[in-house]
Design a protein around this motif. Structure first.
Motif, PDB file in Angstrom:
ATOM      1  N   MET A  48       4.949  -5.008  47.556  1.00  0.00           N
ATOM      2  CA  MET A  48       3.632  -5.592  47.750  1.00  0.00           C
ATOM      3  C   MET A  48       3.738  -6.650  48.856  1.00  0.00           C
ATOM      4  O   MET A  48       4.656  -7.468  48.835  1.00  0.00           O
ATOM      5  CB  MET A  48       3.149  -6.228  46.443  1.00  0.00           C
ATOM      6  N   PRO A  49       2.803  -6.626  49.800  1.00  0.00           N
ATOM      7  CA  PRO A  49       2.833  -7.605  50.887  1.00  0.00           C
ATOM      8  C   PRO A  49       2.620  -9.021  50.372  1.00  0.00           C
ATOM      9  O   PRO A  49       2.023  -9.238  49.320  1.00  0.00           O
ATOM     10  CB  PRO A  49       1.673  -7.183  51.786  1.00  0.00           C
ATOM     11  N   LYS A  50       3.115  -9.993  51.141  1.00  0.00           N
ATOM     12  CA  LYS A  50       3.021 -11.388  50.708  1.00  0.00           C
ATOM     13  C   LYS A  50       1.715 -12.044  51.128  1.00  0.00           C
ATOM     14  O   LYS A  50       1.146 -12.826  50.386  1.00  0.00           O
ATOM     15  CB  LYS A  50       4.199 -12.185  51.279  1.00  0.00           C
ATOM     16  N   ARG A  51       1.245 -11.768  52.332  1.00  0.00           N
ATOM     17  CA  ARG A  51       0.048 -12.448  52.836  1.00  0.00           C
ATOM     18  C   ARG A  51      -1.221 -11.713  52.418  1.00  0.00           C
ATOM     19  O   ARG A  51      -1.220 -10.504  52.214  1.00  0.00           O
ATOM     20  CB  ARG A  51       0.113 -12.542  54.355  1.00  0.00           C
ATOM     21  N   GLN A  52      -2.315 -12.481  52.320  1.00  0.00           N
ATOM     22  CA  GLN A  52      -3.575 -11.930  51.832  1.00  0.00           C
ATOM     23  C   GLN A  52      -4.149 -10.810  52.718  1.00  0.00           C
ATOM     24  O   GLN A  52      -4.551  -9.772  52.193  1.00  0.00           O
ATOM     25  CB  GLN A  52      -4.595 -13.061  51.704  1.00  0.00           C
ATOM     26  N   PRO A  53      -4.200 -10.973  54.054  1.00  0.00           N
ATOM     27  CA  PRO A  53      -4.749  -9.885  54.878  1.00  0.00           C
ATOM     28  C   PRO A  53      -3.952  -8.580  54.741  1.00  0.00           C
ATOM     29  O   PRO A  53      -4.528  -7.485  54.736  1.00  0.00           O
ATOM     30  CB  PRO A  53      -4.665 -10.417  56.301  1.00  0.00           C
ATOM     31  N   ALA A  54      -2.642  -8.713  54.593  1.00  0.00           N
ATOM     32  CA  ALA A  54      -1.808  -7.519  54.426  1.00  0.00           C
ATOM     33  C   ALA A  54      -2.079  -6.863  53.069  1.00  0.00           C
ATOM     34  O   ALA A  54      -2.064  -5.627  52.956  1.00  0.00           O
ATOM     35  CB  ALA A  54      -0.336  -7.889  54.552  1.00  0.00           C
ATOM     36  N   LYS A  55      -2.329  -7.669  52.051  1.00  0.00           N
ATOM     37  CA  LYS A  55      -2.655  -7.122  50.732  1.00  0.00           C
ATOM     38  C   LYS A  55      -3.986  -6.359  50.773  1.00  0.00           C
ATOM     39  O   LYS A  55      -4.119  -5.291  50.169  1.00  0.00           O
ATOM     40  CB  LYS A  55      -2.737  -8.233  49.693  1.00  0.00           C
ATOM     41  N   ILE A  56      -4.959  -6.920  51.490  1.00  0.00           N
ATOM     42  CA  ILE A  56      -6.263  -6.256  51.593  1.00  0.00           C
ATOM     43  C   ILE A  56      -6.115  -4.929  52.324  1.00  0.00           C
ATOM     44  O   ILE A  56      -6.684  -3.905  51.922  1.00  0.00           O
ATOM     45  CB  ILE A  56      -7.283  -7.179  52.296  1.00  0.00           C
ATOM     46  N   LYS A  57      -5.336  -4.922  53.404  1.00  0.00           N
ATOM     47  CA  LYS A  57      -5.119  -3.685  54.157  1.00  0.00           C
ATOM     48  C   LYS A  57      -4.394  -2.643  53.290  1.00  0.00           C
ATOM     49  O   LYS A  57      -4.753  -1.461  53.288  1.00  0.00           O
ATOM     50  CB  LYS A  57      -4.308  -3.986  55.414  1.00  0.00           C
ATOM     51  N   ALA A  58      -3.394  -3.087  52.545  1.00  0.00           N
ATOM     52  CA  ALA A  58      -2.674  -2.178  51.664  1.00  0.00           C
ATOM     53  C   ALA A  58      -3.597  -1.627  50.577  1.00  0.00           C
ATOM     54  O   ALA A  58      -3.507  -0.439  50.210  1.00  0.00           O
ATOM     55  CB  ALA A  58      -1.479  -2.891  51.029  1.00  0.00           C
ATOM     56  N   LEU A  59      -4.500  -2.457  50.072  1.00  0.00           N
ATOM     57  CA  LEU A  59      -5.458  -2.017  49.062  1.00  0.00           C
ATOM     58  C   LEU A  59      -6.381  -0.943  49.627  1.00  0.00           C
ATOM     59  O   LEU A  59      -6.627   0.081  48.981  1.00  0.00           O
ATOM     60  CB  LEU A  59      -6.274  -3.207  48.547  1.00  0.00           C
ATOM     61  N   GLN A  60      -6.871  -1.149  50.844  1.00  0.00           N
ATOM     62  CA  GLN A  60      -7.757  -0.163  51.467  1.00  0.00           C
ATOM     63  C   GLN A  60      -7.023   1.163  51.699  1.00  0.00           C
ATOM     64  O   GLN A  60      -7.578   2.242  51.486  1.00  0.00           O
ATOM     65  CB  GLN A  60      -8.320  -0.714  52.776  1.00  0.00           C
ATOM     66  N   GLN A  61      -5.769   1.082  52.128  1.00  0.00           N
ATOM     67  CA  GLN A  61      -4.986   2.297  52.326  1.00  0.00           C
ATOM     68  C   GLN A  61      -4.757   3.021  51.001  1.00  0.00           C
ATOM     69  O   GLN A  61      -4.822   4.254  50.922  1.00  0.00           O
ATOM     70  CB  GLN A  61      -3.642   1.970  52.978  1.00  0.00           C
ATOM     71  N   THR A  62      -4.500   2.260  49.965  1.00  0.00           N
ATOM     72  CA  THR A  62      -4.260   2.852  48.653  1.00  0.00           C
ATOM     73  C   THR A  62      -5.517   3.531  48.124  1.00  0.00           C
ATOM     74  O   THR A  62      -5.435   4.594  47.488  1.00  0.00           O
ATOM     75  CB  THR A  62      -3.779   1.766  47.668  1.00  0.00           C
TER      76      THR A  62
END
Length: 137
Positions: A1-15
């Motif tokens: 899981m990414p550490k920073r918030q923007p990376a988490k949002i991007k990972a969520l959208q990809q998922t």
């Protein structure tokens, strides 16, 4: 899981994209994994940032949950039989094979191994009469 918030949002959208594709192609194990990963990502992010993603996820969860229901099976059957065009070709009538089956009666199976019946003639070992004579002598 990414550490920073923007990376988490991007990972969520990809998922979410992966889950949508898996559900549409009926890869249920992949869809279940993507939905669980998306749940972990949404729990790690603040609710006010992921309003749209949460709505999309709830719709995808409903689709995933409805995969084995009678309504889904009925929809699947309705899609399987496409509507025919009027004036199209009619299928040729098939000849019945009942006469051929009546001419050749099936040989009776030999009672050999416990409760199992083995048709030795179909395996190429001869008829019932030949096998019974060879077993006794």
């Amino acid at each position: 899981m990414p550490k920073r918030q923007p990376a988490k949002i991007k990972a969520l959208q990809q998922t979410i994209k992966v889950a949508r594709a898996a559900i549409s192609t009926k890869h249920w194990n992949e869809a279940r994994y993507a939905l669980s990963r998306a749940r972990a990502l949404t729990n790690a992010l603040p609710a006010n940032l992921t309003v749209q993603e949460r709505e999309q996820l709830s719709a995808l969860r409903k689709k995933y949950a409805a995969r084995n229901t009678p309504a889904a099976k009925n929809a699947k059957q309705a899609k399987a039989t496409p509507a025919r065009r009027p004036g199209g070709k009619k299928p040729a009538l098939k000849k019945s094979t009942a006469k051929g089956a009546a001419q050749q009666p099936k040989p009776t199976p030999v009672h050999e191994l416990g409760d199992r019946f083995i048709n030795r003639a179909s395996l190429g070992y001869g008829s019932k009469d030949e096998t019974m004579g060879s077993r006794r002598g």
